[in-house]
Scaffold this motif. Structure first.
Motif, PDB file in Angstrom:
ATOM      1  N   VAL A 155      -5.196 -22.721  38.894  1.00  0.00           N
ATOM      2  CA  VAL A 155      -3.632 -22.628  38.688  1.00  0.00           C
ATOM      3  C   VAL A 155      -3.279 -22.158  37.184  1.00  0.00           C
ATOM      4  O   VAL A 155      -2.464 -21.832  36.913  1.00  0.00           O
ATOM      5  CB  VAL A 155      -3.420 -24.310  39.005  1.00  0.00           C
ATOM      6  N   LEU A 156      -4.447 -22.753  35.727  1.00  0.00           N
ATOM      7  CA  LEU A 156      -3.781 -22.445  34.957  1.00  0.00           C
ATOM      8  C   LEU A 156      -3.573 -20.889  35.102  1.00  0.00           C
ATOM      9  O   LEU A 156      -2.872 -20.762  33.839  1.00  0.00           O
ATOM     10  CB  LEU A 156      -5.177 -23.329  33.615  1.00  0.00           C
ATOM     11  N   GLN A 157      -4.383 -19.896  35.434  1.00  0.00           N
ATOM     12  CA  GLN A 157      -3.864 -19.021  35.164  1.00  0.00           C
ATOM     13  C   GLN A 157      -3.026 -18.307  35.672  1.00  0.00           C
ATOM     14  O   GLN A 157      -2.603 -17.423  35.514  1.00  0.00           O
ATOM     15  CB  GLN A 157      -5.848 -18.391  35.958  1.00  0.00           C
ATOM     16  N   GLN A 158      -2.554 -19.218  36.856  1.00  0.00           N
ATOM     17  CA  GLN A 158      -0.715 -19.305  37.336  1.00  0.00           C
ATOM     18  C   GLN A 158      -0.150 -19.224  36.128  1.00  0.00           C
ATOM     19  O   GLN A 158       0.834 -18.141  35.427  1.00  0.00           O
ATOM     20  CB  GLN A 158      -0.338 -19.547  39.070  1.00  0.00           C
ATOM     21  N   ALA A 159      -0.034 -19.993  35.600  1.00  0.00           N
ATOM     22  CA  ALA A 159       1.067 -20.619  34.361  1.00  0.00           C
ATOM     23  C   ALA A 159       0.619 -19.610  33.009  1.00  0.00           C
ATOM     24  O   ALA A 159       2.207 -19.911  32.520  1.00  0.00           O
ATOM     25  CB  ALA A 159       0.178 -22.112  33.933  1.00  0.00           C
ATOM     26  N   PHE A 160      -0.716 -18.738  33.169  1.00  0.00           N
ATOM     27  CA  PHE A 160      -0.435 -18.575  31.441  1.00  0.00           C
ATOM     28  C   PHE A 160      -0.043 -17.192  31.512  1.00  0.00           C
ATOM     29  O   PHE A 160       0.832 -16.985  30.759  1.00  0.00           O
ATOM     30  CB  PHE A 160      -2.124 -17.925  31.093  1.00  0.00           C
ATOM     31  N   PRO A 161       0.335 -16.300  32.187  1.00  0.00           N
ATOM     32  CA  PRO A 161       1.411 -15.745  31.909  1.00  0.00           C
ATOM     33  C   PRO A 161       2.680 -16.045  32.116  1.00  0.00           C
ATOM     34  O   PRO A 161       3.410 -15.184  31.337  1.00  0.00           O
ATOM     35  CB  PRO A 161       0.973 -14.532  33.173  1.00  0.00           C
ATOM     36  N   ILE A 162       2.967 -17.039  32.239  1.00  0.00           N
ATOM     37  CA  ILE A 162       4.759 -17.765  32.702  1.00  0.00           C
ATOM     38  C   ILE A 162       4.964 -17.692  31.130  1.00  0.00           C
ATOM     39  O   ILE A 162       6.111 -17.581  30.737  1.00  0.00           O
ATOM     40  CB  ILE A 162       5.332 -18.846  33.798  1.00  0.00           C
ATOM     41  N   THR A 163       3.783 -19.130  30.693  1.00  0.00           N
ATOM     42  CA  THR A 163       4.003 -18.896  29.285  1.00  0.00           C
ATOM     43  C   THR A 163       3.783 -18.541  28.397  1.00  0.00           C
ATOM     44  O   THR A 163       4.122 -18.298  26.988  1.00  0.00           O
ATOM     45  CB  THR A 163       2.717 -20.862  29.045  1.00  0.00           C
ATOM     46  N   ARG A 164       3.197 -17.146  28.803  1.00  0.00           N
ATOM     47  CA  ARG A 164       3.054 -16.352  27.423  1.00  0.00           C
ATOM     48  C   ARG A 164       4.759 -14.763  27.667  1.00  0.00           C
ATOM     49  O   ARG A 164       4.957 -15.020  26.610  1.00  0.00           O
ATOM     50  CB  ARG A 164       1.879 -15.348  27.853  1.00  0.00           C
ATOM     51  N   GLU A 165       4.534 -15.035  28.495  1.00  0.00           N
ATOM     52  CA  GLU A 165       6.261 -14.474  28.679  1.00  0.00           C
ATOM     53  C   GLU A 165       7.317 -15.404  27.846  1.00  0.00           C
ATOM     54  O   GLU A 165       8.124 -15.066  27.489  1.00  0.00           O
ATOM     55  CB  GLU A 165       6.435 -13.950  30.067  1.00  0.00           C
ATOM     56  N   LEU A 166       7.704 -16.600  28.478  1.00  0.00           N
ATOM     57  CA  LEU A 166       8.823 -17.525  27.769  1.00  0.00           C
ATOM     58  C   LEU A 166       8.795 -18.173  26.756  1.00  0.00           C
ATOM     59  O   LEU A 166       9.825 -17.920  25.767  1.00  0.00           O
ATOM     60  CB  LEU A 166       8.877 -18.849  29.136  1.00  0.00           C
ATOM     61  N   GLU A 167       6.942 -17.863  26.345  1.00  0.00           N
ATOM     62  CA  GLU A 167       7.096 -19.032  24.668  1.00  0.00           C
ATOM     63  C   GLU A 167       5.392 -18.430  24.238  1.00  0.00           C
ATOM     64  O   GLU A 167       5.219 -19.792  24.117  1.00  0.00           O
ATOM     65  CB  GLU A 167       7.680 -20.214  25.232  1.00  0.00           C
ATOM     66  N   PRO A 168       5.692 -17.700  23.873  1.00  0.00           N
ATOM     67  CA  PRO A 168       4.053 -16.832  24.006  1.00  0.00           C
ATOM     68  C   PRO A 168       3.721 -18.334  22.818  1.00  0.00           C
ATOM     69  O   PRO A 168       2.094 -17.904  22.090  1.00  0.00           O
ATOM     70  CB  PRO A 168       3.878 -15.774  23.294  1.00  0.00           C
ATOM     71  N   ASP A 169       4.263 -18.460  21.269  1.00  0.00           N
ATOM     72  CA  ASP A 169       3.990 -19.277  20.410  1.00  0.00           C
ATOM     73  C   ASP A 169       4.187 -20.827  20.416  1.00  0.00           C
ATOM     74  O   ASP A 169       3.811 -21.300  19.760  1.00  0.00           O
ATOM     75  CB  ASP A 169       4.114 -19.016  18.983  1.00  0.00           C
TER      76      ASP A 169
END
Length: 178
Positions: free
Chosen positions: A115-129
Motif C-alpha cells: 500500500v505504501l508503494q501505491q501512496a508514494f507516486p501520488i505524494t511524489r506528484e502532489l507534494e514531493p517535499d
C-alpha cells in the motif's frame, strides 16, 4: 447548538467532527470516538462523502492510537474507498499511508509495502517535499526494517531492490548497511 436549530445537518456533522478532534488531541479517546461516530452517522444521512471519509479516518486514528490495528484498518479501508470514489488523490495517499502505518505496527510488513508503494507516486506528484511524502517514505523504511529483522537476508535484499525500482529511492537510503 445553533446549527441544529437551523437544520444545517452538514454543518452539524462538521462541527461534531471538530469537537471530536479537540478530544482526540487531548487524548480523551472515548469522547472523541463518540463525536466522530455521530459525525459519521450524519455524513452518511446527508450523503456527504467527503466528510464521511474524514470521520472514518478520524475513527481509524483513534483505534490506531489505542493500538487496535485491525479496527483502524477497517475504518481506513472504508475511507480509502471513498477517497478514490470522489477523486481526492491527496487524501487517498493519506489513507494509504495510514493503512501502511497500521500494517507496520501490526507486523504485516509486506502488506505495508504494497500500500505504501501505491501512496508514494501520488505524494511524489502532489507534494514531493511535503510532510505526507516524508511520512510515506518513513513507513516504507520502517516496513523494510521489519522485514530485515524478521526475514532472511535474501528476502530483505530482494524487497529493498523491488522498492528501489518502484520508488527510485536509493538503496543506500532505503536499506543502509549496518
Amino acid at each position: 447548538m445553533i446549527i441544529r436549530e437551523v437544520g444545517d445537518r452538514v454543518g452539524e456533522g462538521i462541527i461534531l467532527g471538530s469537537i471530536g478532534h479537540v478530544y482526540s488531541v487531548q487524548e480523551i479517546y472515548e469522547e472523541a470516538l463518540r463525536y466522530y461516530e455521530e459525525a459519521l452517522w450524519i455524513s452518511r444521512e446527508v450523503s456527504d462523502r467527503a466528510n464521511e471519509g474524514f470521520a472514518l479516518i478520524s475513527i481509524g486514528f483513534i483505534h490506531y492510537r489505542q493500538e487496535e490495528y485491525s479496527e483502524s484498518l477497517r475504518y481506513y479501508d472504508q475511507a480509502l474507498k471513498i477517497r478514490r470514489e470522489i477523486g481526492d488523490r491527496f487524501n487517498e495517499a493519506g489513507s494509504l499511508n495510514n493503512i501502511g502505518a497500521s500494517y507496520v505496527k501490526s507486523g504485516q510488513y509486506e502488506e505495508a509495502l504494497v500500500v505504501l508503494q501505491q501512496a508514494f507516486p501520488i505524494t511524489r506528484e502532489l507534494e514531493p517535499d511535503g510532510h505526507l511524502h516524508q511520512r510515506v517514505q518513513h513507513w516504507i523504511k520502517e516496513a523494510l526494517i521489519g522485514i530485515r529483522d524478521n526475514s532472511s537476508v535474501t528476502d530483505y535484499q530482494q524487497q529493498c531492490q523491488a522498492v528501489n525500482q518502484t520508488t527510485g529511492i536509493s538503496l543506500d537510503e532505503l536499506c543502509p548497511a549496518e
